[in-house]
Design a protein around this motif. Structure first.
Motif, PDB file in Angstrom:
ATOM      1  N   GLY A 156       0.816  -1.208   0.000  1.00 49.06           N
ATOM      2  CA  GLY A 156       0.000   0.000   0.000  1.00 49.06           C
ATOM      3  C   GLY A 156       0.853   1.263   0.000  1.00 49.06           C
ATOM      4  N   ILE A 157       2.168   1.110  -0.219  1.00 50.30           N
ATOM      5  CA  ILE A 157       3.095   2.236  -0.200  1.00 50.30           C
ATOM      6  C   ILE A 157       3.671   2.421  -1.596  1.00 50.30           C
ATOM      7  CG2 ILE A 157       5.275   3.096   0.762  1.00 50.30           C
ATOM      8  CD1 ILE A 157       4.689   1.424   3.261  1.00 50.30           C
ATOM      9  N   THR A 158       3.784   3.684  -2.013  1.00 50.19           N
ATOM     10  CA  THR A 158       4.385   4.020  -3.295  1.00 50.19           C
ATOM     11  C   THR A 158       5.838   3.578  -3.307  1.00 50.19           C
ATOM     12  OG1 THR A 158       2.919   5.909  -3.489  1.00 50.19           O
ATOM     13  CG2 THR A 158       4.891   5.934  -4.855  1.00 50.19           C
ATOM     14  N   ALA A 159       6.289   3.045  -4.421  1.00 50.93           N
ATOM     15  CA  ALA A 159       7.632   2.469  -4.529  1.00 50.93           C
ATOM     16  C   ALA A 159       8.703   3.512  -4.799  1.00 50.93           C
ATOM     17  CB  ALA A 159       7.656   1.417  -5.634  1.00 50.93           C
ATOM     18  N   GLY A 160       8.761   4.531  -3.986  1.00 47.05           N
ATOM     19  CA  GLY A 160       9.811   5.532  -4.131  1.00 47.05           C
ATOM     20  C   GLY A 160      11.066   5.091  -3.400  1.00 47.05           C
ATOM     21  N   ALA A 161      12.219   5.477  -3.915  1.00 48.52           N
ATOM     22  CA  ALA A 161      13.488   5.084  -3.300  1.00 48.52           C
ATOM     23  C   ALA A 161      14.072   6.151  -2.384  1.00 48.52           C
ATOM     24  CB  ALA A 161      14.495   4.744  -4.399  1.00 48.52           C
ATOM     25  N   SER A 162      13.515   7.362  -2.372  1.00 50.51           N
ATOM     26  CA  SER A 162      14.145   8.445  -1.610  1.00 50.51           C
ATOM     27  C   SER A 162      14.076   8.228  -0.102  1.00 50.51           C
ATOM     28  CB  SER A 162      13.539   9.791  -1.981  1.00 50.51           C
ATOM     29  OG  SER A 162      12.191   9.855  -1.599  1.00 50.51           O
ATOM     30  N   THR A 163      13.150   7.460   0.389  1.00 50.39           N
ATOM     31  CA  THR A 163      13.048   7.211   1.825  1.00 50.39           C
ATOM     32  C   THR A 163      14.056   6.161   2.278  1.00 50.39           C
ATOM     33  OG1 THR A 163      10.708   7.708   1.608  1.00 50.39           O
ATOM     34  CG2 THR A 163      11.374   6.745   3.665  1.00 50.39           C
ATOM     35  N   PHE A 164      14.748   5.552   1.327  1.00 51.59           N
ATOM     36  CA  PHE A 164      15.710   4.504   1.668  1.00 51.59           C
ATOM     37  C   PHE A 164      16.778   4.989   2.636  1.00 51.59           C
ATOM     38  CE2 PHE A 164      19.823   2.470   0.820  1.00 51.59           C
ATOM     39  CZ  PHE A 164      19.536   1.202   1.283  1.00 51.59           C
ATOM     40  N   LEU A 165      17.308   6.182   2.434  1.00 46.56           N
ATOM     41  CA  LEU A 165      18.378   6.675   3.296  1.00 46.56           C
ATOM     42  C   LEU A 165      17.905   6.800   4.735  1.00 46.56           C
ATOM     43  CD1 LEU A 165      21.223   7.722   3.730  1.00 46.56           C
ATOM     44  CD2 LEU A 165      20.388  10.012   3.136  1.00 46.56           C
ATOM     45  N   GLU A 166      16.784   7.461   4.964  1.00 49.81           N
ATOM     46  CA  GLU A 166      16.290   7.606   6.335  1.00 49.81           C
ATOM     47  C   GLU A 166      15.947   6.265   6.960  1.00 49.81           C
ATOM     48  OE1 GLU A 166      15.129  11.689   4.707  1.00 49.81           O
ATOM     49  OE2 GLU A 166      15.082   9.677   3.922  1.00 49.81           O
ATOM     50  N   SER A 167      15.317   5.413   6.189  1.00 52.83           N
ATOM     51  CA  SER A 167      14.942   4.124   6.765  1.00 52.83           C
ATOM     52  C   SER A 167      16.178   3.278   7.078  1.00 52.83           C
ATOM     53  CB  SER A 167      13.976   3.369   5.842  1.00 52.83           C
ATOM     54  OG  SER A 167      14.574   3.083   4.605  1.00 52.83           O
ATOM     55  N   THR A 168      17.215   3.377   6.265  1.00 51.51           N
ATOM     56  CA  THR A 168      18.452   2.638   6.529  1.00 51.51           C
ATOM     57  C   THR A 168      19.183   3.224   7.733  1.00 51.51           C
ATOM     58  OG1 THR A 168      18.646   2.078   4.203  1.00 51.51           O
ATOM     59  CG2 THR A 168      20.630   1.855   5.529  1.00 51.51           C
ATOM     60  N   LEU A 169      19.206   4.553   7.837  1.00 48.37           N
ATOM     61  CA  LEU A 169      19.862   5.181   8.989  1.00 48.37           C
ATOM     62  C   LEU A 169      19.145   4.859  10.296  1.00 48.37           C
ATOM     63  CD1 LEU A 169      20.912   8.637   7.493  1.00 48.37           C
ATOM     64  CD2 LEU A 169      22.401   6.747   8.183  1.00 48.37           C
ATOM     65  N   SER A 170      17.875   4.464  10.212  1.00 48.31           N
ATOM     66  CA  SER A 170      17.159   4.111  11.437  1.00 48.31           C
ATOM     67  C   SER A 170      17.747   2.870  12.105  1.00 48.31           C
ATOM     68  CB  SER A 170      15.671   3.901  11.151  1.00 48.31           C
ATOM     69  OG  SER A 170      15.448   2.679  10.467  1.00 48.31           O
ATOM     70  N   TYR A 171      18.488   2.058  11.362  1.00 53.67           N
ATOM     71  CA  TYR A 171      19.158   0.897  11.940  1.00 53.67           C
ATOM     72  C   TYR A 171      20.309   1.313  12.859  1.00 53.67           C
ATOM     73  CZ  TYR A 171      17.041  -2.444   8.618  1.00 53.67           C
ATOM     74  OH  TYR A 171      16.182  -3.231   7.899  1.00 53.67           O
ATOM     75  N   VAL A 172      21.016   2.392  12.492  1.00 49.44           N
ATOM     76  CA  VAL A 172      22.260   2.725  13.175  1.00 49.44           C
ATOM     77  C   VAL A 172      22.235   4.034  13.951  1.00 49.44           C
ATOM     78  CG1 VAL A 172      23.678   1.387  11.572  1.00 49.44           C
ATOM     79  CG2 VAL A 172      23.222   3.793  11.083  1.00 49.44           C
ATOM     80  N   SER A 173      21.239   4.867  13.757  1.00 55.52           N
ATOM     81  CA  SER A 173      21.185   6.163  14.431  1.00 55.52           C
ATOM     82  C   SER A 173      20.043   6.198  15.433  1.00 55.52           C
ATOM     83  CB  SER A 173      20.993   7.284  13.402  1.00 55.52           C
ATOM     84  OG  SER A 173      20.812   8.518  14.063  1.00 55.52           O
ATOM     85  N   GLY A 174      20.348   6.746  16.587  1.00 55.54           N
ATOM     86  CA  GLY A 174      19.319   6.905  17.607  1.00 55.54           C
ATOM     87  C   GLY A 174      18.614   8.242  17.527  1.00 55.54           C
ATOM     88  N   LEU A 175      18.969   9.067  16.537  1.00 55.37           N
ATOM     89  CA  LEU A 175      18.331  10.375  16.412  1.00 55.37           C
ATOM     90  C   LEU A 175      16.833  10.216  16.172  1.00 55.37           C
ATOM     91  CD1 LEU A 175      20.915  12.262  14.140  1.00 55.37           C
ATOM     92  CD2 LEU A 175      20.498  12.613  16.582  1.00 55.37           C
ATOM     93  N   PRO A 176      16.029  11.028  16.859  1.00 51.07           N
ATOM     94  CA  PRO A 176      14.568  10.914  16.707  1.00 51.07           C
ATOM     95  C   PRO A 176      14.101  11.021  15.258  1.00 51.07           C
ATOM     96  CG  PRO A 176      15.106  12.367  18.534  1.00 51.07           C
ATOM     97  CD  PRO A 176      16.402  12.038  17.852  1.00 51.07           C
ATOM     98  N   ARG A 177      14.786  11.833  14.453  1.00 48.85           N
ATOM     99  CA  ARG A 177      14.395  11.980  13.044  1.00 48.85           C
ATOM    100  C   ARG A 177      14.348  10.637  12.338  1.00 48.85           C
ATOM    101  NH1 ARG A 177      13.093  13.830   8.558  1.00 48.85           N
ATOM    102  NH2 ARG A 177      14.289  13.808   6.652  1.00 48.85           N
TER     103      ARG A 177
END
Length: 157
Positions: free
Chosen positions: A33-54
């Motif tokens: 149900g989500i559009t197949a855009g690739a631009s969110t990849f960076l934020e979603s990948t950084l969520s693995y290693v960064s504790g920043l709320p963003r």
């Protein structure tokens, strides 16, 4: 400029590529149900290693696993094509710093424009989203203008 100049390898490559991209977006949208855009990849990948709320927003942490698989699939698809048709290697004479600079500008643009070419250009335009139609018309116009300006100035890779 005739079709042989515009499409020197014929139309089949482009037609098949477009059909595969379209089918991929349908599968992803149908499954998530989500559009197949690739631009969110960076934020979603950084969520693995960064504790920043963003980077710990639910929209990133909830979709990061499939986004990694999606992005790896893009790389794997290109590698499989290269294996099947023997087309490997660096395919540009553009210096690395120009590619890096262009990539940074594109990355900033995807965040400012709330999406990328795959999100806006494929999915958004396909669904007649006004925001996507505007975004695509702006980035294609800027790209054409830049290419014509660079060509007129005689800049080469």
């Amino acid at each position: 400029m005739g079709p042989e100049t515009l499409l020197p390898n014929g139309i089949a490559h482009y037609l098949l590529g477009g059909l595969l991209i379209g089918a991929g977006t349908v599968v992803i949208y149908g499954a998530t149900g989500i559009t197949a855009g690739a631009s969110t990849f960076l934020e979603s990948t950084l969520s693995y290693v960064s504790g920043l709320p963003r980077f710990q927003q639910f929209r990133f942490t909830a979709t990061r696993d499939w986004r990694v698989v999606f992005t790896l699939g893009i790389v794997l698809g290109g590698a499989l094509y290269g294996l099947a048709f023997g087309e490997f290697g660096w395919t540009t004479d553009v210096q690395w710093w120009r590619l890096l600079g262009g990539g940074v500008l594109v990355g900033i643009g995807t965040r400012v424009g709330k999406g990328c070419t795959s999100g806006h250009g494929v999915c958004g335009v396909g669904s007649l989203s006004e925001a996507s139609l505007l975004n695509v018309s702006v980035f294609v116009s800027i790209a054409v203008g830049t290419a014509l300006t660079v060509q007129a100035l005689g800049v080469s890779p």
